[in-house]
Design a protein around this motif. Structure first.
Motif, PDB file in Angstrom:
ATOM      1  N   THR A 132      36.297  43.429  34.471  1.00 13.28           N
ATOM      2  CA  THR A 132      34.933  43.235  33.972  1.00 13.28           C
ATOM      3  C   THR A 132      34.188  44.559  33.953  1.00 13.28           C
ATOM      4  O   THR A 132      34.360  45.395  34.836  1.00 13.28           O
ATOM      5  CB  THR A 132      34.156  42.232  34.851  1.00 13.28           C
ATOM      6  OG1 THR A 132      34.193  42.662  36.217  1.00 13.28           O
ATOM      7  CG2 THR A 132      34.761  40.840  34.771  1.00 13.28           C
ATOM      8  N   LEU A 133      33.396  44.721  32.930  1.00 11.76           N
ATOM      9  CA  LEU A 133      32.604  45.935  32.763  1.00 11.76           C
ATOM     10  C   LEU A 133      31.180  45.540  32.410  1.00 11.76           C
ATOM     11  O   LEU A 133      30.955  44.443  31.914  1.00 11.76           O
ATOM     12  CB  LEU A 133      33.181  46.763  31.605  1.00 11.76           C
ATOM     13  CG  LEU A 133      34.624  47.231  31.773  1.00 11.76           C
ATOM     14  CD1 LEU A 133      35.172  47.712  30.444  1.00 11.76           C
ATOM     15  CD2 LEU A 133      34.705  48.335  32.815  1.00 11.76           C
ATOM     16  N   LYS A 134      30.256  46.460  32.669  1.00 12.08           N
ATOM     17  CA  LYS A 134      28.888  46.128  32.258  1.00 12.08           C
ATOM     18  C   LYS A 134      28.178  47.302  31.610  1.00 12.08           C
ATOM     19  O   LYS A 134      28.424  48.462  31.938  1.00 12.08           O
ATOM     20  CB  LYS A 134      28.067  45.603  33.434  1.00 12.08           C
ATOM     21  CG  LYS A 134      27.820  46.609  34.527  1.00 12.08           C
ATOM     22  CD  LYS A 134      27.029  45.999  35.693  1.00 12.08           C
ATOM     23  CE  LYS A 134      27.090  46.936  36.886  1.00 12.08           C
ATOM     24  NZ  LYS A 134      26.494  46.375  38.102  1.00 12.08           N
ATOM     25  N   ILE A 144      30.685  39.177  26.563  1.00 11.76           N
ATOM     26  CA  ILE A 144      31.567  39.324  25.404  1.00 11.76           C
ATOM     27  C   ILE A 144      32.997  39.381  25.937  1.00 11.76           C
ATOM     28  O   ILE A 144      33.354  40.314  26.659  1.00 11.76           O
ATOM     29  CB  ILE A 144      31.286  40.630  24.622  1.00 11.76           C
ATOM     30  CG1 ILE A 144      29.803  40.748  24.242  1.00 11.76           C
ATOM     31  CG2 ILE A 144      32.157  40.710  23.384  1.00 11.76           C
ATOM     32  CD1 ILE A 144      29.439  42.106  23.642  1.00 11.76           C
ATOM     33  N   LEU A 166      33.220  42.130  28.845  1.00 14.25           N
ATOM     34  CA  LEU A 166      32.060  43.018  28.921  1.00 14.25           C
ATOM     35  C   LEU A 166      30.797  42.190  29.141  1.00 14.25           C
ATOM     36  O   LEU A 166      30.548  41.230  28.417  1.00 14.25           O
ATOM     37  CB  LEU A 166      31.959  43.804  27.609  1.00 14.25           C
ATOM     38  CG  LEU A 166      30.791  44.771  27.451  1.00 14.25           C
ATOM     39  CD1 LEU A 166      30.865  45.904  28.469  1.00 14.25           C
ATOM     40  CD2 LEU A 166      30.774  45.348  26.030  1.00 14.25           C
ATOM     41  N   TYR A 167      30.026  42.569  30.136  1.00 14.87           N
ATOM     42  CA  TYR A 167      28.735  41.908  30.375  1.00 14.87           C
ATOM     43  C   TYR A 167      27.619  42.858  29.976  1.00 14.87           C
ATOM     44  O   TYR A 167      27.717  44.069  30.191  1.00 14.87           O
ATOM     45  CB  TYR A 167      28.572  41.555  31.860  1.00 14.87           C
ATOM     46  CG  TYR A 167      29.463  40.423  32.318  1.00 14.87           C
ATOM     47  CD1 TYR A 167      29.028  39.105  32.212  1.00 14.87           C
ATOM     48  CD2 TYR A 167      30.735  40.671  32.835  1.00 14.87           C
ATOM     49  CE1 TYR A 167      29.841  38.049  32.624  1.00 14.87           C
ATOM     50  CE2 TYR A 167      31.551  39.617  33.247  1.00 14.87           C
ATOM     51  CZ  TYR A 167      31.096  38.312  33.137  1.00 14.87           C
ATOM     52  OH  TYR A 167      31.886  37.269  33.537  1.00 14.87           O
TER      53      TYR A 167
END
Ligand SMILES: Nc1nc2c(ncn2[C@@H]2O[C@H](COP(=O)(O)OP(=O)(O)OP(=O)(O)O)[C@@H](O)[C@H]2O)c(=O)[nH]1
Ligand SMILES: [Mg+2]
Lengths: 131, 201
Positions: free
Chosen positions: B17-19, B77, B85-86
């Protein structure tokens, strides 16, 4: 409004929202072993062996909800907070309890201060293009 | 549901997960931008924050308004089964700044949304990301009724480093927002490469 509803409303602040109730749920605890590590995008994954959380009477209904929600599909801390309508801090404490009980584990997001490696960033770009 | 249901007995995929943060002044279009690309209606998450110096578990102090709620919107997404992706829309009001550290930790990068009618509203966000060396791009949200400023004028007004991209965008338009996000990731890559360079020379 009933007297009861009115009474409870005292504990609400228009701006701050419910203040006492969520923290009552965590028995006033605001820290926990896992709490500080839990990023908003850390994912919570229910352990395979956590089959019947309801049978565990030390767990609150909110604990059980988290175990069930994260069983088939990992959920981020932010999503759990939004889904359960609880402040992030409260959800962190609940998750910390479940980690201690080995009911769930938490995936570590990319460590802060370390950028994800370039190949992941390339994948993000191509993923966005393909949307 | 989200990442594809696992077959019974098979552990679910645990994606990376990435933001990316979306910051900017009050009402500049942050939530709109998140909603334009998110696969879910932007969700709202809240945090209770204690005002400086007061213990949060001091129940007796509740009437005294010692805590405040900060809300942020976020969207998601799913780029791949194993890559999500947040996007987090930061709160617009200045008094919530102290929350940002937590939000910004581990962020891939940021979008600072600007409205040319009140560019000064995004000064604080620009300062913030500059000081923390978080890669950001400035997205100039083009409301119809505003004169289109050239990107260069915005850059000068904001006194941006030459490397910081300035992109004209429409926060309501999915393609436009995708382009802004791609610029953020490209900029983050360049930023990381420059940082590595600095270490090795
Ligand atoms: N015409 C036009 N309107 C926009 C655009 N972006 C946002 N808006 C409108 O501007 C208003 C504010 O947008 P939001 O997305 O709620 O702004 P925000 O930055 O999230 O606001 P806060 O969270 O309150 O700080 C909404 O009514 C949007 O519909 C745009 O590009 N063009
Ligand atoms: Mg908003």
């Amino acid at each position: 409004m009933s007297g009861d509803g009115q009474g409870r409303r005292h504990w609400f602040d228009d701006e701050a929202g419910p203040v006492v109730r969520p923290y009552a749920m965590t028995r006033g605890r605001t820290t926990s072993a896992a709490q500080h590590r839990l990023d908003l995008i850390a994912l919570v994954v229910t352990e395979q062996h956590a089959e019947d959380p309801e049978a565990d009477h030390t767990l609150s209904p909110e604990h059980v909800d988290i175990v069930e929600l994260c069983r088939d599909v990992p959920q981020s801390v932010a999503e759990l907070a939004a889904g359960l309508d609880l402040p992030v801090g409260v959800v962190r404490v609940l998750i910390g309890d479940l980690v201690d009980d080995e009911m769930v584990h938490v995936t570590r997001p990319v460590p802060p201060a370390e950028l994800p490696d370039e190949s992941i960033l390339r994948d993000v770009i191509s993923g966005l293009r393909a949307l | 549901m989200i990442f594809g249901r696992s077959e019974r007995g098979k552990p679910p995929v645990e994606p990376v997960t990435l933001k990316i943060l979306v910051a900017g002044g009050f009402g500049v279009g942050k939530t709109t931008l998140v909603g334009a690309v998110s696969e879910i209606r932007p969700l709202r998450t809240e945090e209770l924050l204690t005002e400086a110096g007061r213990p949060i578990d001091d129940i007796s102090g509740v009437e005294g308004k010692h805590t405040t709620t900060v809300a942020m919107d976020f969207g998601r997404i799913t780029l791949r089964e194993d890559l999500v992706l947040y996007l987090f829309g930061t709160p617009g009001q200045d008094r919530f700044w102290f929350l940002w550290d937590e939000l910004a930790t581990g962020a891939l990068g940021a979008v600072v949304l600007a409205d040319t009618r009140r560019l000064e509203d995004c000064f604080a966000a620009v300062d913030y990301f500059e000081r923390r060396s978080i890669p950001f791009v400035v997205g100039v949200n083009c409301f119809e009724d505003t004169a289109r400023y050239p990107a260069e004028a915005v850059r000068q007004a904001l006194d941006l480093d030459p490397g910081v991209p300035v992109v004209l965008c429409d926060a309501r338009d999915r393609e436009s927002v995708k382009e802004v996000l791609i610029r953020v990731v490209q900029h983050a890559m360049a930023h990381a490469a420059a940082a590595r360079e600095a270490v090795t020379t």
